[in-house]
Write an enzyme that holds these catalytic residues in place. Structure first.
Site: not given
Ligand code: ADP
Length: 376
Positions: A7, A65, A154, A216, A363
């Site tokens: 990742n 990923r 996500h 963000r 993940e």
């Protein structure tokens, strides 16, 4: 056989090594504050070599990923020259992410020649959204030409926790289950999952839309952007606006103090008004999305909290659900308090119509499973 999961993010590289047989996680590592990508990848591979006493030959597949699959990739894909070219062509849509993912892919291809590599996309789980959920109300021809639509991100995490919910609820099939999944980490997003398929999600064309996040902004009136770029308001360039909205906004922007919920909770405790406001805007926005997705699902059966904040903050969970009792979301305060530090379980009260869970996301495991299904 072993599977390596990579990742590659903008400032860190996370990796896991799984034994294919039995799906056992042998090692998980993290290279942080990556400055020279090649040097960091060399370090990662040398650590992996140490874990696998037989060296890299034991690796039978690599799962990567990949953040943005654009509108071409709705499921994991074995990487070949053509797929890599398509990923490069998509990079402009995720300039903070895809170029790093591609570096990881090219580096592994060099190190592990002949070993199949698989891309697992963060956007793929959301590709089942119907047009009315992914279409922005801008001129249609323009949206087509520049592939402007909601993609959502996500997805690997939302898919993993939705699948876990099924297991915890003891169901064999997703039919009849309507799940709201809340991924609350540094980046935050919500998804509405009906019958195992995503029907809406809060992140959009980029990961900037939706919930308030660490740095963000989330949902914003687009006119604010042109205002910031206007001469009257300082005449920011597009790069400056991008930086402002991605790295200096959100919890950090409102509080002026920290992007980290732990810091803000502590500061609020001491009476800090800006920390109070930042957290209130965060939980209020989250509550609005939960309410909206409850509606589009035609009543949720389950709600899941995951990622750093979702897995560890009983306060944020309870504040986000405060006032939703009438809609069927009732927490068990004790269970909520106890469900922290990587624990998985139910936190709703016996009389809650919606069953509420905390499920630590994984993940890497999902990437491992998807990789196995293509190379195994
Ligand atoms: P990433 O999205 O980078 O994988 P994580 O899922 O690890 O991030 O989430 C990181 C965030 O989780 C931190 O910025 C912090 O706000 C939050 N967090 C971690 N632990 C706690 C805690 N005990 N209480 C509240 N928030 C926490």
């Amino acid at each position: 056989m072993h599977i390596l999961v990579l990742n590659c993010g903008s400032s860190s590289i996370k990796y896991s090594v799984f034994r294919a047989e039995g799906g056992i996680l042998l090692h998980h590592g993290l290279a942080e504050r990556v400055r020279d990508y090649t040097v960091s990848l060399e370090r990662v591979f040398s650590a992996v070599r140490d874990v696998l006493h037989r060296g890299l030959d034991a690796i039978g597949g690599v799962g990567h990923r990949v953040v943005h699959g654009g509108n071409q990739f709705s499921r994991p894909r074995i990487l070949d020259g053509k797929v890599i070219e398509a990923l490069k062509a998509n990079s402009w849509m995720a300039p903070l992410h895809n170029p790093h993912n591609i570096r990881g892919i090219e580096f592994s291809a060099l190190k592990l020649q002949g070993v199949p590599q698989v891309a697992v996309f963060d956007t793929a789980f959301h590709s089942s959204m119907p047009p009315h959920a992914f279409t922005y109300a801008i001129p249609w021809e323009l949206a087509e030409k520049y592939r402007i639509r909601r993609y959502g991100f996500h997805g690997i995490s939302h898919q993993y926790v939705a699948a876990r919910t099924l297991k915890i609820m003891g169901k064999n099939s997703p039919a009849g289950l309507s799940i709201i999944t809340c991924h609350l980490g540094n980046g935050c997003s919500v998804a509405a999952v009906k019958g195992g398929k995503c029907i809406d999600t809060s992140m959009g064309f980029t990961p900037l839309e939706g919930l308030v996040m660490g740095t963000r902004c989330g949902d914003l009136d687009p006119a604010i952007i042109t205002e910031l770029m206007s001469v009257e308001s300082g005449g920011m360039t597009d790069d400056q606006v991008n930086d402002l909205l991605n790295r200096k906004s959100g919890l950090l922007g409102i509080s002026g103090l920290s992007p980290d919920v732990r810091d803000l909770l502590a500061l609020r405790e001491k009476g800090n008004d800006r920390a109070f406001l930042a957290l209130r805007v965060f939980t209020y926005r989250l509550q609005k999305y939960i309410g909206a997705y409850h509606a589009v699902l035609g009543e949720a059966t389950s709600l899941v909290f995951t990622a750093g904040i979702g897995e560890n903050s009983p306060r944020i969970r309870s504040e986000a659900l405060e006032g939703l009792e009438g809609l069927g979301f009732i927490l068990d305060p004790e269970a909520n308090e106890l469900m922290v530090g990587g624990k998985e379980g139910e936190i709703s009260a016996g009389n809650s119509r919606v069953r509420i869970f905390v499920i630590p996301t994984d993940e890497d495991r999902l990437i491992f499973e998807e990789t196995m299904s293509l190379v195994g």
